[in-house]
Scaffold this motif. Structure first.
Motif, PDB file in Angstrom:
ATOM      1  N   ASP A  94      42.965 -14.585 -25.200  1.00 45.38           N
ATOM      2  CA  ASP A  94      42.325 -15.903 -25.248  1.00 45.38           C
ATOM      3  C   ASP A  94      41.144 -15.979 -24.293  1.00 45.38           C
ATOM      4  O   ASP A  94      40.075 -16.522 -24.637  1.00 45.38           O
ATOM      5  CB  ASP A  94      43.340 -16.997 -24.907  1.00 45.38           C
ATOM      6  N   CYS A  95      41.314 -15.430 -23.111  1.00 38.77           N
ATOM      7  CA  CYS A  95      40.209 -15.482 -22.154  1.00 38.77           C
ATOM      8  C   CYS A  95      39.040 -14.610 -22.614  1.00 38.77           C
ATOM      9  O   CYS A  95      37.861 -14.966 -22.410  1.00 38.77           O
ATOM     10  CB  CYS A  95      40.694 -15.041 -20.768  1.00 38.77           C
ATOM     11  N   ARG A  96      39.340 -13.471 -23.238  1.00 40.70           N
ATOM     12  CA  ARG A  96      38.252 -12.634 -23.735  1.00 40.70           C
ATOM     13  C   ARG A  96      37.486 -13.358 -24.843  1.00 40.70           C
ATOM     14  O   ARG A  96      36.247 -13.295 -24.914  1.00 40.70           O
ATOM     15  CB  ARG A  96      38.804 -11.306 -24.273  1.00 40.70           C
ATOM     16  N   GLU A  97      38.213 -14.074 -25.747  1.00 42.04           N
ATOM     17  CA  GLU A  97      37.513 -14.813 -26.797  1.00 42.04           C
ATOM     18  C   GLU A  97      36.680 -15.954 -26.216  1.00 42.04           C
ATOM     19  O   GLU A  97      35.571 -16.226 -26.676  1.00 42.04           O
ATOM     20  CB  GLU A  97      38.546 -15.357 -27.795  1.00 42.04           C
ATOM     21  N   THR A  98      37.201 -16.626 -25.165  1.00 41.40           N
ATOM     22  CA  THR A  98      36.435 -17.722 -24.547  1.00 41.40           C
ATOM     23  C   THR A  98      35.168 -17.202 -23.875  1.00 41.40           C
ATOM     24  O   THR A  98      34.071 -17.772 -24.001  1.00 41.40           O
ATOM     25  CB  THR A  98      37.322 -18.451 -23.522  1.00 41.40           C
ATOM     26  N   ARG A  99      35.286 -16.040 -23.179  1.00 42.45           N
ATOM     27  CA  ARG A  99      34.115 -15.461 -22.532  1.00 42.45           C
ATOM     28  C   ARG A  99      33.102 -15.022 -23.590  1.00 42.45           C
ATOM     29  O   ARG A  99      31.862 -15.180 -23.413  1.00 42.45           O
ATOM     30  CB  ARG A  99      34.537 -14.249 -21.692  1.00 42.45           C
ATOM     31  N   ALA A 100      33.571 -14.449 -24.736  1.00 41.37           N
ATOM     32  CA  ALA A 100      32.627 -14.039 -25.767  1.00 41.37           C
ATOM     33  C   ALA A 100      31.907 -15.228 -26.385  1.00 41.37           C
ATOM     34  O   ALA A 100      30.710 -15.204 -26.691  1.00 41.37           O
ATOM     35  CB  ALA A 100      33.356 -13.252 -26.841  1.00 41.37           C
ATOM     36  N   ALA A 101      32.613 -16.390 -26.535  1.00 41.25           N
ATOM     37  CA  ALA A 101      31.977 -17.586 -27.097  1.00 41.25           C
ATOM     38  C   ALA A 101      30.934 -18.140 -26.144  1.00 41.25           C
ATOM     39  O   ALA A 101      29.841 -18.564 -26.576  1.00 41.25           O
ATOM     40  CB  ALA A 101      33.058 -18.636 -27.391  1.00 41.25           C
ATOM     41  N   TYR A 102      31.217 -18.135 -24.827  1.00 43.40           N
ATOM     42  CA  TYR A 102      30.232 -18.615 -23.859  1.00 43.40           C
ATOM     43  C   TYR A 102      29.005 -17.721 -23.833  1.00 43.40           C
ATOM     44  O   TYR A 102      27.854 -18.204 -23.758  1.00 43.40           O
ATOM     45  CB  TYR A 102      30.856 -18.694 -22.457  1.00 43.40           C
ATOM     46  N   ALA A 103      29.224 -16.442 -23.902  1.00 42.60           N
ATOM     47  CA  ALA A 103      28.102 -15.508 -23.876  1.00 42.60           C
ATOM     48  C   ALA A 103      27.224 -15.676 -25.113  1.00 42.60           C
ATOM     49  O   ALA A 103      25.991 -15.618 -25.039  1.00 42.60           O
ATOM     50  CB  ALA A 103      28.623 -14.077 -23.762  1.00 42.60           C
ATOM     51  N   GLN A 104      27.867 -15.920 -26.276  1.00 44.49           N
ATOM     52  CA  GLN A 104      27.106 -16.084 -27.518  1.00 44.49           C
ATOM     53  C   GLN A 104      26.329 -17.392 -27.483  1.00 44.49           C
ATOM     54  O   GLN A 104      25.183 -17.474 -27.931  1.00 44.49           O
ATOM     55  CB  GLN A 104      28.035 -16.067 -28.718  1.00 44.49           C
ATOM     56  N   ALA A 105      26.900 -18.481 -26.881  1.00 45.44           N
ATOM     57  CA  ALA A 105      26.224 -19.758 -26.813  1.00 45.44           C
ATOM     58  C   ALA A 105      25.054 -19.681 -25.820  1.00 45.44           C
ATOM     59  O   ALA A 105      23.987 -20.291 -26.026  1.00 45.44           O
ATOM     60  CB  ALA A 105      27.186 -20.849 -26.392  1.00 45.44           C
ATOM     61  N   ALA A 106      25.204 -18.926 -24.752  1.00 40.25           N
ATOM     62  CA  ALA A 106      24.118 -18.806 -23.768  1.00 40.25           C
ATOM     63  C   ALA A 106      22.956 -18.016 -24.325  1.00 40.25           C
ATOM     64  O   ALA A 106      21.778 -18.259 -23.992  1.00 40.25           O
ATOM     65  CB  ALA A 106      24.654 -18.169 -22.485  1.00 40.25           C
ATOM     66  N   ALA A 107      23.248 -17.059 -25.178  1.00 36.81           N
ATOM     67  CA  ALA A 107      22.187 -16.257 -25.764  1.00 36.81           C
ATOM     68  C   ALA A 107      21.439 -17.097 -26.803  1.00 36.81           C
ATOM     69  O   ALA A 107      20.227 -16.977 -26.975  1.00 36.81           O
ATOM     70  CB  ALA A 107      22.760 -15.012 -26.408  1.00 36.81           C
TER      71      ALA A 107
END
Length: 355
Positions: free
Chosen positions: A342-355
């Motif tokens: 779950d934490c890996r998916e949350t970090r990937a979503a934040y990274a995609q939104a920041a990009a």
């Protein structure tokens, strides 16, 4: 006050025929017109039935067809408990008054019917139908007397010198005797034999027994095995006196003991397996030994390859250890520490939104 006298009972005692006994019971018999049950003395005075069983039998006879006569149904209307009623029903079943019959319905369902017979002795000795009394023979009509012919007078011979034969007498017709009336033979109808009141259902024959297994045989009856088995059977009576065998029994049982010895069974173990807890009295020791030699035969000992397979190390399975997530402290399985799914998916979503 004086003792009150029952005038009705006094009148009933006065109507009892004969002198009244000085001791014992006096029967005042009043005819029943309704609500009565006929009970035979074979039941009321049965020497082997308890009074509870007799009373339960009378109670069952007084019930209509189809009434429930189970233990609980009788206990609901009687003061006796279920144990006494069950014992009474067993007594009635043992003496033939009560029987349970299994029957198959047209739908295929098997039910158990309870049949109560008021005269079980009549089922064992059914009464033959009464024979018709012999009818008296009808008197036969007296035949009419036949007419007697009149006597015939012979003519006097003529006066001649030579004697001459008398002429033959003329034939007189004789009336035939009157025919006797024959009585027609009437065949009396034979009454059909009455059907028995109760036909016991014989249970179906059991399945045929499987043939007895043969006595075990060794792969090869060597002279060493033969001598060892013979010595074992000949010495068996010293340890168990009831197992005294004849010479023919020993020769017949030698292959079975040899098969046990071939399978690495020790003599003391064989002796305990064959002689422990015998039936009392022991009538046929040789048959018991043959049965136990066959049914208790130990398995074939494992070979070298089978034992090597037991010592072979088992394959080990790698177990993934538990890790603690660095963000949410949740436990998860992973070979290396890090973050949970779950934490890996949350970090990937934040990274995609920041990009």
């Amino acid at each position: 006050m004086d003792t009150q006298q029952n005038t009705a009972l006094t009148r009933a005692l006065a109507e009892v025929p004969g002198p009244l006994p000085t001791s014992g019971v006096i029967h005042v018999t009043l005819p029943h017109t309704d609500r009565f049950t006929v009970v035979g003395n074979h039941l009321a005075q049965h020497p082997d039935l308890s009074c509870t069983a007799v009373g339960i039998a009378v109670r069952i006879q007084s019930l209509p067809q189809g009434a429930k006569v189970g233990i609980k149904a009788l206990a609901a209307h009687c003061r006796e408990g279920e144990k006494r009623i069950a014992a009474a029903l067993r007594e009635l079943e043992a003496h033939g008054y009560r029987r349970r019959v299994r029957d198959r319905l047209p739908s295929g369902r098997i039910i158990t019917r309870t049949v109560f017979c008021n005269r079980p002795a009549a089922l064992l000795h059914p009464r033959r139908p009464a024979e018709a009394p012999p009818q008296p023979a009808k008197p036969e009509p007296t035949p009419a007397p036949a007419p007697v012919p009149a006597p015939v007078q012979e003519p006097a011979p003529a006066p001649v010198c030579l004697p001459m034969a008398a002429p033959p007498a003329p034939e007189v017709p004789v009336a035939p005797p009157a025919p006797q009336p024959t009585q027609p033979q009437v065949s009396l109808p034979v009454p059909p034999s009455p059907a028995p009141l109760f036909v016991p259902r014989v249970p179906p024959p059991t399945a045929p027994k499987a043939p007895r297994r043969p006595l075990p045989q060794p792969s090869e009856l060597t002279p060493e095995l033969d001598r060892a088995a013979t010595a074992f059977l000949g010495d068996l009576h010293r340890h168990a006196p009831q197992f005294t065998l004849s010479e023919d029994d020993v020769r017949r049982l030698v292959p079975g003991v040899a098969a046990w010895l071939e399978r690495a069974a020790r003599p003391d173990a064989i002796r305990r397996a064959l002689t422990d807890d015998p039936p009392q009295p022991l009538k046929h020791p040789a048959k018991l030994l043959a049965h136990r030699l066959t049914e208790l035969l130990p398995p074939t000992p494992p070979g070298v390859d089978d034992l090597a397979a037991l010592d072979r190390p088992r394959p080990r399975f790698t177990v993934t250890p538990f890790q603690t997530c660095e963000d949410c402290d949740r436990a998860f399985r992973s070979p290396t520490p890090g973050h949970c799914r779950d934490c890996r998916e949350t970090r990937a979503a934040y990274a995609q939104a920041a990009a």
